[in-house]
Design an enzyme around this catalytic site. Structure first.
Site, PDB file in Angstrom:
ATOM      1  N   ARG A   1       0.653  -1.389   0.254  1.00  0.00           N
ATOM      2  CA  ARG A   1       0.231   0.123  -0.322  1.00  0.00           C
ATOM      3  C   ARG A   1       0.865   1.240  -0.049  1.00  0.00           C
ATOM      4  NH1 ARG A   1      -5.312  -0.419   3.797  1.00  0.00           N
ATOM      5  NH2 ARG A   1      -6.870  -2.176   2.043  1.00  0.00           N
TER       6      ARG A   1
ATOM      7  N   LYS B   1     -20.166 -13.416   5.421  1.00  0.00           N
ATOM      8  CA  LYS B   1     -22.438 -13.991   5.247  1.00  0.00           C
ATOM      9  C   LYS B   1     -22.907 -13.129   3.908  1.00  0.00           C
ATOM     10  CE  LYS B   1     -22.583 -12.284  10.407  1.00  0.00           C
ATOM     11  NZ  LYS B   1     -23.537 -11.839  11.435  1.00  0.00           N
TER      12      LYS B   1
ATOM     13  N   GLY C   1      -8.628  -5.963  -0.009  1.00  0.00           N
ATOM     14  CA  GLY C   1      -8.987  -6.992   1.140  1.00  0.00           C
ATOM     15  C   GLY C   1      -8.039  -8.011   1.404  1.00  0.00           C
TER      16      GLY C   1
ATOM     17  N   GLY D   1     -13.765  -3.149   0.947  1.00  0.00           N
ATOM     18  CA  GLY D   1     -14.958  -2.624   0.919  1.00  0.00           C
ATOM     19  C   GLY D   1     -15.260  -0.969  -0.114  1.00  0.00           C
TER      20      GLY D   1
END
Length: 400
Positions: free
Chosen positions: A41, A205, A359, A382
Site C-alpha cells: 500500500r 455473510k 482486502g 470494501g
C-alpha cells in the site's frame, strides 16, 4: 482517461511552490518489532508522492493505521512508516507529533519545495471518525495546505474527516495516480468487460454482499460462490452444513439469488466437495466430503475440495474477464489454504483480464508465485465492492 471530466487528476493541477496535503492509505501490517511485513500500500502511492515533490511542491502525507479509537496508541504510530518511506524515497521524511496542534503546524510551515512530512495516525484524533462533533479538527487540516489530493482508494467509501469533510474545504483538489488507476480499472470492468465474464464472490455473510451480487447479475455470465458464504447457499439448497457458518437471516435471500441466476441464464457454481474439520486450527484433522453427503453436526466447512478446484479451473478456462473477491477457504491456516492457493495460482496465470478486489483477497493473491500477472490487484476491498455496486464512492464525489 476518466469518464467523469469533473474529477481532476494530478497532471491537471499546477503544483510548483504549492503545499499539497495528500490522504494516502498506509494501513499496513507491522509486527511487534516495528517491521512492516507488507509495504504494497505504501509503494502503490509512491508515484503520486514523487510527482508532487518533483513538481516543486512540498508534500504533507495523512494516513490512518489500525483502530486506535481516537486516542494515542504507541504501537499504531506511523514512525516505522516514516523510516521506511525515507529509504524508499532516498530522502528524509519527518513525522509530526500526535496531538495535531501548533507543533505540527510549525513543522508544516517550515517545509520547503521538494520536502515531505508525514502526519501522525489521523485516527489518534477522535475527529477523524466523528467529524461532525469535531469541526476544529477539520479546520486544522484544511489550513495546512493549498491543494488536497486523495490517493487513499481503500478509504474512499468512508465519510471520515480526512476523506470526505476536509476536501470540501479545499478549492483546489483532485485524485492521485493510485485512485485514478483504480477508477479506470473499475470503469472498464463495469462498462467494457469482455465476455464471458465470471465473478467469484465470497465472504462471511450474504448480508454484506447482497448489493454487489445484485449489481453483478446484470453483467456476468457465471457466478462462483465461495468462502463461508457458501454454506448459506448450500443450506438454502437443502444440503446439510453441520456447524459451518450460516447467515440464517438471509437464507431466503440466497434462495432468491439462486432463482435470479436461473432466470437470467447465469451459471451458478457452488462447491462439489468441502474440506471439513471439527475445529478451525493449524493442527486440525481434516476430511473431504461431497455436498451430497453433507457435513455432519460437529464439523465445520473450511475450504473447497480437490474436485471443486478441478471443476472451477475447467469452468474458468474460457473466461475473458474474472472478478475475484473473497478467499476460497480459511487460507490463513495450513490445513485449509490449498483451495485459495491453487486458485490464486491458476487465476494469476489465466489469459483473462483478472481483477482482484482488495482486502483478504489481495493478501491471498500476493501469495501466488506469479502474482504480478494479475491484471489488477486493488488496494481496497470494501471500496471496490461499493464502487461496483453504486458506480462511485463518497470520497470521489466530494473531489469533484
Amino acid at each position: 482517461m476518466l469518464q467523469d471530466k469533473n474529477l481532476k487528476t494530478l497532471t491537471a493541477l499546477h503544483l510548483k511552490d504549492r503545499r499539497v496535503l495528500v490522504r494516502v492509505d498506509f494501513n499496513v501490517p507491522i509486527d511487534g518489532e516495528g517491521n512492516i511485513t507488507d509495504d504494497s500500500r505504501i509503494t502503490a502511492s509512491l508515484s503520486t508522492i514523487k510527482y508532487i515533490l518533483e513538481s516543486g511542491a512540498s508534500c504533507i502525507l495523512l494516513s490512518h493505521l489500525g483502530r486506535p479509537g481516537g486516542r494515542f496508541v504507541p504501537s499504531l504510530s506511523l514512525a516505522p512508516i516514516a523510516n521506511h518511506l525515507s529509504t524508499l524515497l532516498d530522502q528524509e521524511v519527518g513525522i509530526a507529533p500526535p496531538e495535531f496542534g501548533s507543533n505540527t503546524k510549525k513543522m508544516v510551515d517550515r517545509l520547503r519545495p521538494g520536502e515531505l512530512l508525514l502526519l501522525e495516525n489521523v485516527r489518534f484524533h477522535p475527529g477523524e471518525e466523528d467529524p461532525k462533533n469535531h469541526p476544529a479538527f477539520i479546520d486544522f487540516l484544511s489550513d495546512l495546505a493549498d491543494i488536497f489530493i486523495n490517493d487513499a482508494f481503500a478509504a474512499l467509501h468512508r465519510k471520515h474527516a480526512s476523506t470526505y469533510f476536509v476536501p470540501q474545504q479545499y478549492e483546489v483538489k483532485g485524485a492521485g495516480f493510485l485512485v485514478e488507476k483504480e477508477i479506470l480499472v473499475l470503469e472498464n470492468l463495469l462498462g467494457q468487460a469482455e465476455r464471458p465474464f465470471y465473478a467469484i464472490i465470497g465472504g462471511a455473510k450474504v448480508s454484506t454482499k447482497i448489493g454487489i451480487l445484485e449489481s453483478l447479475l446484470d453483467r456476468i455470465d457465471g457466478l462462483i460462490i465461495t468462502g463461508a458464504m457458501t454454506f448459506t447457499f448450500l443450506a438454502a439448497g437443502g444440503y446439510a452444513v453441520g456447524n459451518s457458518l450460516v447467515d440464517h437471516l438471509h437464507i431466503d435471500t440466497a434462495k432468491s439469488l439462486i432463482k435470479k441466476c436461473k432466470s437470467k441464464g447465469i451459471a451458478l457454481h457452488l462447491p462439489e466437495d468441502i474440506i471439513i474439520a471439527q475445529t478451525l486450527s493449524g493442527e486440525a484433522e481434516t476430511t473431504i466430503v461431497s455436498i451430497e453427503e453433507g457435513i455432519d453436526a460437529g464439523y465445520i466447512g473450511a475450504d473447497i475440495g480437490p474436485r471443486t478446484i478441478t471443476e472451477l479451473q475447467e469452468v474458468l478456462g474460457n473466461a475473458k474477464t474474472i472478478f475475484w473477491n473473497g478467499p476460497f477457504g480459511v487460507f490463513e491456516l495450513e490445513p485449509f489454504k490449498r483451495g485459495t492457493m491453487e486458485m490464486a495460482k491458476f487465476l494469476s496465470e489465466s489469459k483473462a483480464m483478472t481483477i482482484v478486489g482488495g482486502g483478504d483477497t489481495a493478501a491471498a493473491a500476493h501469495m501466488a508465485p506469479k502474482w504480478q500477472k494479475f491484471t489488477h490487484i486493488s488496494t481496497g476491498g470494501g471500496a471496490t465492492l461499493e464502487f461496483i455496486e453504486k458506480g462511485t464512492l463518497p470520497g470521489i464525489q466530494i473531489l469533484k
